[in-house]
Scaffold this motif. Structure first.
Motif, PDB file in Angstrom:
ATOM      1  N   ALA A  44       0.845  -1.196   0.000  1.00  0.00           N
ATOM      2  CA  ALA A  44       0.000   0.000   0.000  1.00  0.00           C
ATOM      3  C   ALA A  44       0.882   1.248   0.000  1.00  0.00           C
ATOM      4  O   ALA A  44       0.426   2.337  -0.319  1.00  0.00           O
ATOM      5  N   GLU A  45       2.154   1.088   0.348  1.00  0.00           N
ATOM      6  CA  GLU A  45       3.063   2.236   0.404  1.00  0.00           C
ATOM      7  C   GLU A  45       4.220   1.970  -0.560  1.00  0.00           C
ATOM      8  O   GLU A  45       4.671   0.843  -0.688  1.00  0.00           O
ATOM      9  N   ASP A  46       4.665   3.032  -1.195  1.00  0.00           N
ATOM     10  CA  ASP A  46       5.746   2.866  -2.160  1.00  0.00           C
ATOM     11  C   ASP A  46       7.082   3.094  -1.442  1.00  0.00           C
ATOM     12  O   ASP A  46       7.551   4.213  -1.304  1.00  0.00           O
ATOM     13  N   ILE A  47       7.654   2.002  -0.941  1.00  0.00           N
ATOM     14  CA  ILE A  47       8.913   2.106  -0.203  1.00  0.00           C
ATOM     15  C   ILE A  47      10.037   1.629  -1.130  1.00  0.00           C
ATOM     16  O   ILE A  47       9.790   1.362  -2.304  1.00  0.00           O
ATOM     17  N   GLY A  48      11.265   1.517  -0.619  1.00  0.00           N
ATOM     18  CA  GLY A  48      12.428   1.205  -1.471  1.00  0.00           C
ATOM     19  C   GLY A  48      12.538  -0.236  -1.939  1.00  0.00           C
ATOM     20  O   GLY A  48      11.586  -1.003  -1.927  1.00  0.00           O
ATOM     21  N   MET A  49      13.748  -0.603  -2.326  1.00  0.00           N
ATOM     22  CA  MET A  49      14.020  -1.844  -3.062  1.00  0.00           C
ATOM     23  C   MET A  49      14.461  -3.021  -2.199  1.00  0.00           C
ATOM     24  O   MET A  49      14.332  -4.168  -2.597  1.00  0.00           O
ATOM     25  N   ARG A  50      15.063  -2.735  -1.034  1.00  0.00           N
ATOM     26  CA  ARG A  50      15.696  -3.833  -0.278  1.00  0.00           C
ATOM     27  C   ARG A  50      14.723  -4.430   0.743  1.00  0.00           C
ATOM     28  O   ARG A  50      14.241  -3.721   1.627  1.00  0.00           O
ATOM     29  N   VAL A  51      14.453  -5.716   0.575  1.00  0.00           N
ATOM     30  CA  VAL A  51      13.474  -6.386   1.456  1.00  0.00           C
ATOM     31  C   VAL A  51      14.160  -7.482   2.279  1.00  0.00           C
ATOM     32  O   VAL A  51      14.910  -8.287   1.725  1.00  0.00           O
ATOM     33  N   LEU A  52      13.892  -7.478   3.577  1.00  0.00           N
ATOM     34  CA  LEU A  52      14.320  -8.599   4.428  1.00  0.00           C
ATOM     35  C   LEU A  52      13.087  -9.451   4.703  1.00  0.00           C
ATOM     36  O   LEU A  52      12.090  -8.947   5.232  1.00  0.00           O
ATOM     37  N   ASP A  53      13.149 -10.733   4.320  1.00  0.00           N
ATOM     38  CA  ASP A  53      12.074 -11.668   4.663  1.00  0.00           C
ATOM     39  C   ASP A  53      12.543 -12.414   5.914  1.00  0.00           C
ATOM     40  O   ASP A  53      13.344 -13.356   5.837  1.00  0.00           O
ATOM     41  N   ALA A  54      12.071 -11.944   7.066  1.00  0.00           N
ATOM     42  CA  ALA A  54      12.584 -12.427   8.351  1.00  0.00           C
ATOM     43  C   ALA A  54      11.770 -13.621   8.844  1.00  0.00           C
ATOM     44  O   ALA A  54      10.586 -13.483   9.149  1.00  0.00           O
ATOM     45  N   GLY A  55      12.408 -14.790   8.894  1.00  0.00           N
ATOM     46  CA  GLY A  55      11.689 -16.041   9.191  1.00  0.00           C
ATOM     47  C   GLY A  55      11.036 -16.491   7.902  1.00  0.00           C
ATOM     48  O   GLY A  55       9.840 -16.755   7.850  1.00  0.00           O
ATOM     49  N   CYS A  56      11.867 -16.573   6.845  1.00  0.00           N
ATOM     50  CA  CYS A  56      11.354 -16.749   5.466  1.00  0.00           C
ATOM     51  C   CYS A  56      10.769 -18.128   5.219  1.00  0.00           C
ATOM     52  O   CYS A  56      10.031 -18.329   4.265  1.00  0.00           O
ATOM     53  N   GLY A  57      11.123 -19.137   6.050  1.00  0.00           N
ATOM     54  CA  GLY A  57      10.673 -20.502   5.771  1.00  0.00           C
ATOM     55  C   GLY A  57      11.221 -20.963   4.434  1.00  0.00           C
ATOM     56  O   GLY A  57      12.403 -20.761   4.124  1.00  0.00           O
ATOM     57  N   THR A  58      10.359 -21.539   3.608  1.00  0.00           N
ATOM     58  CA  THR A  58      10.792 -22.016   2.286  1.00  0.00           C
ATOM     59  C   THR A  58      11.006 -20.866   1.302  1.00  0.00           C
ATOM     60  O   THR A  58      11.425 -21.079   0.171  1.00  0.00           O
ATOM     61  N   GLY A  59      10.684 -19.667   1.718  1.00  0.00           N
ATOM     62  CA  GLY A  59      10.907 -18.493   0.864  1.00  0.00           C
ATOM     63  C   GLY A  59       9.764 -18.213  -0.101  1.00  0.00           C
ATOM     64  O   GLY A  59       9.932 -17.512  -1.100  1.00  0.00           O
ATOM     65  N   PHE A  60       8.590 -18.744   0.242  1.00  0.00           N
ATOM     66  CA  PHE A  60       7.406 -18.537  -0.612  1.00  0.00           C
ATOM     67  C   PHE A  60       7.208 -17.040  -0.899  1.00  0.00           C
ATOM     68  O   PHE A  60       6.978 -16.636  -2.029  1.00  0.00           O
ATOM     69  N   PHE A  61       7.345 -16.208   0.150  1.00  0.00           N
ATOM     70  CA  PHE A  61       7.114 -14.769  -0.045  1.00  0.00           C
ATOM     71  C   PHE A  61       8.384 -14.025  -0.458  1.00  0.00           C
ATOM     72  O   PHE A  61       8.282 -12.958  -1.073  1.00  0.00           O
ATOM     73  N   SER A  62       9.552 -14.606  -0.187  1.00  0.00           N
ATOM     74  CA  SER A  62      10.784 -14.004  -0.733  1.00  0.00           C
ATOM     75  C   SER A  62      10.645 -13.986  -2.257  1.00  0.00           C
ATOM     76  O   SER A  62      10.953 -12.979  -2.920  1.00  0.00           O
ATOM     77  N   ALA A  63      10.162 -15.112  -2.797  1.00  0.00           N
ATOM     78  CA  ALA A  63      10.006 -15.226  -4.258  1.00  0.00           C
ATOM     79  C   ALA A  63       9.007 -14.196  -4.782  1.00  0.00           C
ATOM     80  O   ALA A  63       9.213 -13.600  -5.852  1.00  0.00           O
ATOM     81  N   ARG A  64       7.940 -13.981  -4.016  1.00  0.00           N
ATOM     82  CA  ARG A  64       6.928 -12.998  -4.447  1.00  0.00           C
ATOM     83  C   ARG A  64       7.537 -11.600  -4.513  1.00  0.00           C
ATOM     84  O   ARG A  64       7.278 -10.837  -5.444  1.00  0.00           O
ATOM     85  N   TRP A  65       8.375 -11.270  -3.523  1.00  0.00           N
ATOM     86  CA  TRP A  65       9.013  -9.944  -3.528  1.00  0.00           C
ATOM     87  C   TRP A  65      10.010  -9.840  -4.676  1.00  0.00           C
ATOM     88  O   TRP A  65      10.113  -8.805  -5.334  1.00  0.00           O
ATOM     89  N   LYS A  66      10.727 -10.919  -4.917  1.00  0.00           N
ATOM     90  CA  LYS A  66      11.740 -10.908  -5.992  1.00  0.00           C
ATOM     91  C   LYS A  66      11.069 -10.720  -7.356  1.00  0.00           C
ATOM     92  O   LYS A  66      11.567  -9.976  -8.205  1.00  0.00           O
ATOM     93  N   GLN A  67       9.911 -11.391  -7.513  1.00  0.00           N
ATOM     94  CA  GLN A  67       9.153 -11.229  -8.773  1.00  0.00           C
ATOM     95  C   GLN A  67       8.785  -9.777  -9.011  1.00  0.00           C
ATOM     96  O   GLN A  67       8.583  -9.346 -10.145  1.00  0.00           O
ATOM     97  N   GLN A  68       8.671  -9.025  -7.936  1.00  0.00           N
ATOM     98  CA  GLN A  68       8.307  -7.606  -8.068  1.00  0.00           C
ATOM     99  C   GLN A  68       9.528  -6.719  -8.257  1.00  0.00           C
ATOM    100  O   GLN A  68       9.439  -5.497  -8.135  1.00  0.00           O
ATOM    101  N   GLY A  69      10.677  -7.332  -8.474  1.00  0.00           N
ATOM    102  CA  GLY A  69      11.892  -6.583  -8.785  1.00  0.00           C
ATOM    103  C   GLY A  69      12.660  -6.113  -7.559  1.00  0.00           C
ATOM    104  O   GLY A  69      13.596  -5.321  -7.680  1.00  0.00           O
ATOM    105  N   LYS A  70      12.273  -6.596  -6.371  1.00  0.00           N
ATOM    106  CA  LYS A  70      12.976  -6.174  -5.157  1.00  0.00           C
ATOM    107  C   LYS A  70      14.249  -7.016  -4.965  1.00  0.00           C
ATOM    108  O   LYS A  70      14.357  -8.119  -5.497  1.00  0.00           O
TER     109      LYS A  70
END
Ligand code: SAM
Length: 257
Positions: A44-70
């Motif tokens: 909902a907010e346009d923040i920067g590029m670097r994302v920490l997925d803290a407690g990423c597990g299998t990285g299901f959501f890391s992948a979602r962020w990466k797909q968005q160019g982060k």
């Protein structure tokens, strides 16, 4: 005594999640639902590029962020989970570590995203302080966590079977809100309810997501056929199905430093 501070066995937690890694994504339906919602809060907010997925597990959501160019750092306590994430190449960097003691420099990421992980920490305030420390000014921290009252159907059914504790105690919403108090924040609670046609898949869903490890030690009492039948008899039904409710808090913290 501060009730918000627990003493968790992190070695055992990492082991339980590591063992669950290979089957995790097929059973982690709740995590996927809450994570999707958490992503909408962050986006909902346009923040920067670097994302920490803290407690990423299998990285299901890391992948979602990466797909968005982060640019994504995937961090988890469990090496088994992190290896799985790395095999899938879900992120740019992989870091085995603890949310309560992050091995990252201050102000080094723009967004901290943590879906259903901080409930395994000793102290939510400490976890949020660390996430805040590594987030740069103008950045955002979004997290979700389990709230007291989750799994109440299972807890009530077990109470009718024996005197042991079989489910974890999660923080009340008030304590979660209090931990966010030092920051500009917003916390909301939502309920998620799942239904199972049988008890065993319900119990396996908890095992599959590594959630059977109790904060205060190992589960007591062997699961014999007799105990399983007793639990089955005691479990409430909804139109013939076995309901399981989760109370989830979603927190958004703005980094104003
Ligand atoms: C329920 S899973 C959620 C995984 C992922 N965020 C998702 O949405 O699918 C919780 C994860 O948090 C990790 N975890 C638990 N305590 C942690 C801690 N103190 N620091 C880092 N990771 C932790 C576990 O190893 C596990 O992979």
């Amino acid at each position: 005594m501060d009730l918000a501070v627990k003493s968790v066995n992190k070695h055992a937690i990492a082991g339980a999640f590591g063992r669950a890694a290979s089957k995790y994504d097929t059973v982690a339906k709740l995590q996927q639902q809450t994570g999707e919602y958490l992503m909408t809060l962050a986006q909902a907010e346009d923040i920067g590029m670097r994302v920490l997925d803290a407690g990423c597990g299998t990285g299901f959501f890391s992948a979602r962020w990466k797909q968005q160019g982060k640019q994504v750092i995937a961090l988890d306590l469990a090496s088994g989970m992190l290896n799985h994430a790395q095999e899938q190449q879900v992120a740019d960097y992989y870091l085995q570590g603890d949310i309560e003691h992050l091995g990252l420099a201050g102000n080094s990421v723009d967004i901290c995203f943590s879906n259903l992980a901080v409930q395994w920490c000793n102290d939510l305030s400490c976890a949020l302080q660390e996430l805040y420390r590594v987030t740069c000014p103008g950045g955002l921290i979004v997290f979700s966590t389990l709230v007291q009252g989750s799994l109440h159907e299972l807890e009530t059914a077990w109470e009718r079977v024996d005197d042991y504790r079989h489910t974890n105690q999660f923080l009340p919403l008030k304590a979660i809100t209090q931990a966010c108090q030092p920051y500009r924040h917003n916390v909301i609670q939502r309920q998620y309810r799942q239904h199972y046609s049988q008890l065993l898949p319900l119990l396996n869903s908890l095992k599959g997501i590594g959630a059977t490890h109790l904060h205060h030690g190992r589960q007591q009492g062997l699961m014999t056929r007799k105990r399983l039948n007793a639990l089955d008899e005691a479990y409430p039904r909804n139109n013939g199905n076995y309901p399981l409710s989760y109370q989830i808090a979603f927190g958004v913290i703005h980094c104003d430093k």
